[in-house]
Motif scaffolding. Structure first.
Motif, PDB file in Angstrom:
ATOM      1  N   ASN A 129       0.938  -1.059  -0.358  1.00 17.21           N
ATOM      2  CA  ASN A 129      -0.171  -0.026  -0.039  1.00 17.21           C
ATOM      3  C   ASN A 129       0.937   1.321   0.097  1.00 17.21           C
ATOM      4  O   ASN A 129       1.413   1.574   1.065  1.00 17.21           O
ATOM      5  CB  ASN A 129      -0.770  -0.059   1.378  1.00 17.21           C
ATOM      6  CG  ASN A 129      -1.772   1.162   1.159  1.00 17.21           C
ATOM      7  OD1 ASN A 129      -1.617   2.154   0.660  1.00 17.21           O
ATOM      8  ND2 ASN A 129      -2.734   1.205   2.256  1.00 17.21           N
ATOM      9  N   PRO A 130       0.979   1.920  -1.127  1.00 15.22           N
ATOM     10  CA  PRO A 130       1.982   2.892  -1.189  1.00 15.22           C
ATOM     11  C   PRO A 130       1.545   4.383  -0.871  1.00 15.22           C
ATOM     12  O   PRO A 130       2.016   5.390  -0.534  1.00 15.22           O
ATOM     13  CB  PRO A 130       2.121   3.337  -2.719  1.00 15.22           C
ATOM     14  CG  PRO A 130       0.908   2.594  -3.396  1.00 15.22           C
ATOM     15  CD  PRO A 130       0.679   1.540  -2.510  1.00 15.22           C
ATOM     16  N   VAL A 131       0.202   4.577  -0.415  1.00 14.77           N
ATOM     17  CA  VAL A 131      -0.465   5.499   0.154  1.00 14.77           C
ATOM     18  C   VAL A 131      -0.007   5.488   1.615  1.00 14.77           C
ATOM     19  O   VAL A 131       0.582   6.861   2.170  1.00 14.77           O
ATOM     20  CB  VAL A 131      -1.916   5.376  -0.036  1.00 14.77           C
ATOM     21  CG1 VAL A 131      -2.691   6.809   0.428  1.00 14.77           C
ATOM     22  CG2 VAL A 131      -2.480   5.470  -1.509  1.00 14.77           C
ATOM     23  N   ASN A 132      -0.430   4.640   2.565  1.00 15.05           N
ATOM     24  CA  ASN A 132      -0.198   4.946   4.001  1.00 15.05           C
ATOM     25  C   ASN A 132       0.491   3.530   4.610  1.00 15.05           C
ATOM     26  O   ASN A 132       0.764   3.816   5.997  1.00 15.05           O
ATOM     27  CB  ASN A 132      -1.505   5.478   4.760  1.00 15.05           C
ATOM     28  CG  ASN A 132      -2.765   4.326   4.762  1.00 15.05           C
ATOM     29  OD1 ASN A 132      -2.452   3.026   4.133  1.00 15.05           O
ATOM     30  ND2 ASN A 132      -3.868   4.783   4.927  1.00 15.05           N
ATOM     31  N   GLY A 148     -11.494   0.068  -0.649  1.00  7.89           N
ATOM     32  CA  GLY A 148     -12.074   0.692  -1.760  1.00  7.89           C
ATOM     33  C   GLY A 148     -11.203   1.494  -2.527  1.00  7.89           C
ATOM     34  O   GLY A 148     -11.360   1.690  -3.958  1.00  7.89           O
ATOM     35  N   PHE A 149     -10.251   2.382  -2.042  1.00  6.96           N
ATOM     36  CA  PHE A 149      -9.363   3.074  -2.679  1.00  6.96           C
ATOM     37  C   PHE A 149      -8.422   2.409  -3.685  1.00  6.96           C
ATOM     38  O   PHE A 149      -7.583   1.755  -3.259  1.00  6.96           O
ATOM     39  CB  PHE A 149      -8.567   3.973  -1.829  1.00  6.96           C
ATOM     40  CG  PHE A 149      -9.390   5.041  -0.950  1.00  6.96           C
ATOM     41  CD1 PHE A 149      -9.792   6.084  -1.436  1.00  6.96           C
ATOM     42  CD2 PHE A 149      -9.469   4.771   0.374  1.00  6.96           C
ATOM     43  CE1 PHE A 149     -10.474   6.783  -0.441  1.00  6.96           C
ATOM     44  CE2 PHE A 149     -10.220   5.320   1.436  1.00  6.96           C
ATOM     45  CZ  PHE A 149     -10.855   6.309   0.967  1.00  6.96           C
ATOM     46  N   PRO A 150      -8.613   2.770  -5.017  1.00  5.27           N
ATOM     47  CA  PRO A 150      -7.882   2.228  -6.303  1.00  5.27           C
ATOM     48  C   PRO A 150      -6.222   2.251  -5.809  1.00  5.27           C
ATOM     49  O   PRO A 150      -5.428   1.282  -6.118  1.00  5.27           O
ATOM     50  CB  PRO A 150      -8.121   2.765  -7.548  1.00  5.27           C
ATOM     51  CG  PRO A 150      -9.678   3.029  -7.203  1.00  5.27           C
ATOM     52  CD  PRO A 150      -9.692   3.596  -5.546  1.00  5.27           C
ATOM     53  N   GLN A 151      -5.635   3.489  -5.595  1.00 10.74           N
ATOM     54  CA  GLN A 151      -4.468   3.741  -5.247  1.00 10.74           C
ATOM     55  C   GLN A 151      -3.988   2.885  -4.058  1.00 10.74           C
ATOM     56  O   GLN A 151      -2.660   2.568  -4.023  1.00 10.74           O
ATOM     57  CB  GLN A 151      -4.175   5.191  -4.697  1.00 10.74           C
ATOM     58  CG  GLN A 151      -4.743   6.208  -5.731  1.00 10.74           C
ATOM     59  CD  GLN A 151      -6.120   6.619  -5.348  1.00 10.74           C
ATOM     60  OE1 GLN A 151      -7.153   5.776  -4.865  1.00 10.74           O
ATOM     61  NE2 GLN A 151      -6.444   7.762  -6.010  1.00 10.74           N
ATOM     62  N   MET A 152      -4.582   2.347  -3.275  1.00  5.85           N
ATOM     63  CA  MET A 152      -4.298   1.364  -2.084  1.00  5.85           C
ATOM     64  C   MET A 152      -4.486  -0.103  -2.512  1.00  5.85           C
ATOM     65  O   MET A 152      -3.568  -0.962  -2.275  1.00  5.85           O
ATOM     66  CB  MET A 152      -5.069   1.424  -0.729  1.00  5.85           C
ATOM     67  CG  MET A 152      -4.817   2.910  -0.194  1.00  5.85           C
ATOM     68  SD  MET A 152      -5.799   3.039   1.230  1.00  5.85           S
ATOM     69  CE  MET A 152      -5.559   4.753   1.889  1.00  5.85           C
ATOM     70  N   ALA A 153      -5.579  -0.420  -3.192  1.00  8.00           N
ATOM     71  CA  ALA A 153      -6.183  -1.913  -3.382  1.00  8.00           C
ATOM     72  C   ALA A 153      -5.360  -2.466  -4.816  1.00  8.00           C
ATOM     73  O   ALA A 153      -5.055  -3.418  -4.735  1.00  8.00           O
ATOM     74  CB  ALA A 153      -7.450  -1.679  -3.862  1.00  8.00           C
ATOM     75  N   HIS A 154      -4.950  -1.744  -5.719  1.00 11.07           N
ATOM     76  CA  HIS A 154      -4.398  -2.041  -7.124  1.00 11.07           C
ATOM     77  C   HIS A 154      -3.130  -2.533  -6.690  1.00 11.07           C
ATOM     78  O   HIS A 154      -2.759  -3.786  -7.388  1.00 11.07           O
ATOM     79  CB  HIS A 154      -4.440  -1.039  -8.172  1.00 11.07           C
ATOM     80  CG  HIS A 154      -6.088  -0.803  -8.427  1.00 11.07           C
ATOM     81  ND1 HIS A 154      -6.155   0.137  -9.613  1.00 11.07           N
ATOM     82  CD2 HIS A 154      -7.010  -1.205  -7.985  1.00 11.07           C
ATOM     83  CE1 HIS A 154      -7.516   0.026  -9.862  1.00 11.07           C
ATOM     84  NE2 HIS A 154      -8.149  -0.795  -8.836  1.00 11.07           N
TER      85      HIS A 154
END
Length: 239
Positions: A129-132, A148-154
């Protein structure tokens, strides 16, 4: 392998957000040599979520990529329902995730944030998870649950696929455009073996796009072209 996708999000169904998970996972799997068996977009409704999860569990050789509902708010039902359906219902705090929360917020009372780490017993983390840096989780190496956030989930989806789905040869598909209505080719189509993955897409100009895939599909494709010729039906091969 029958791969399911479940996207949980009332906000998608009522047009507050657009989905980006379907195309992403579909294309990622195809590049790896796999295909989706089914995809659902459903409301944040506990009974509906449970019913869909149960359908997937009861499908032999199933795998699930689930997006949404693993947060800490009252409408985040996914974690508990995943435990109820895919395990014995027992939940526990993931110690690695707790440490991650405390290290990220060292001077705060993180008690409420710990809800994020309350998972089905023996669930394992998806850390990419590159976001947090907060993980999703998976159960039994085949049921994967992500935000649900694509930036985390993908990135988590990529992590799961690289770890549990060995790369396979991409299916070769043989296709043509037949200059005829479907009804004119029904007798030929009925002779196609059941083991062949066959599809026909009729067009408004009364042509049909026909494709074959699977074992021996090349032979059947050649046979089909010969049958079209015998019936004076013109065609054009396409890539």
């Amino acid at each position: 392998m029958k791969i399911f996708q479940v996207i949980i999000g009332t906000e998608i169904l009522n047009a507050r957000r657009e989905d980006s998970h379907f195309h992403f996972l579909r294309d990622l799997l195809i590049k790896r040599g796999y295909e989706l068996f089914s995809s659902f977009i459903i409301k944040d409704d506990p009974k509906l979520i449970k019913d869909v999860f149960t359908l997937i569990k009861n499908t032999p050789n199933s795998m699930l990529f689930c997006y949404g509902g693993i947060g800490a708010t009252p409408d985040d039902y996914t974690r508990q329902i995943a435990a109820d359906v895919f395990t014995n219902g027992v939940m526990e705090y993931n110690k690695e995730f707790i440490k991650k929360i405390d290290s990220k917020f060292p001077n705060e009372d993180n008690t409420k944030k710990y809800t994020l780490a309350y998972w089905p017993k023996d669930a394992k983390p998806l850390w990419n998870n590159p976001v947090n840096g907060f993980p999703g989780f998976y159960i039994k190496n085949r049921y994967f649950f992500m935000p649900g956030f694509p930036q985390m989930a993908h990135p988590m989806s990529e992590e799961a696929i690289q770890k549990f789905l060995p790369k396979k040869e991409i299916k070769k598909r043989y296709s043509l455009i037949a200059y005829a209505k479907e009804s004119e080719m029904l007798d030929i189509m009925r002779k196609i073996p059941e083991n062949i993955e066959f599809s026909t897409l009729p067009k408004l100009d009364y042509t049909s796009e026909i494709s074959f895939c699977g074992e021996n599909s090349k032979e059947i494709f050649e046979w089909f072209k010969e049958e079209l010729k015998k019936n004076n039906i013109k065609y054009k091969e396409i890539n």
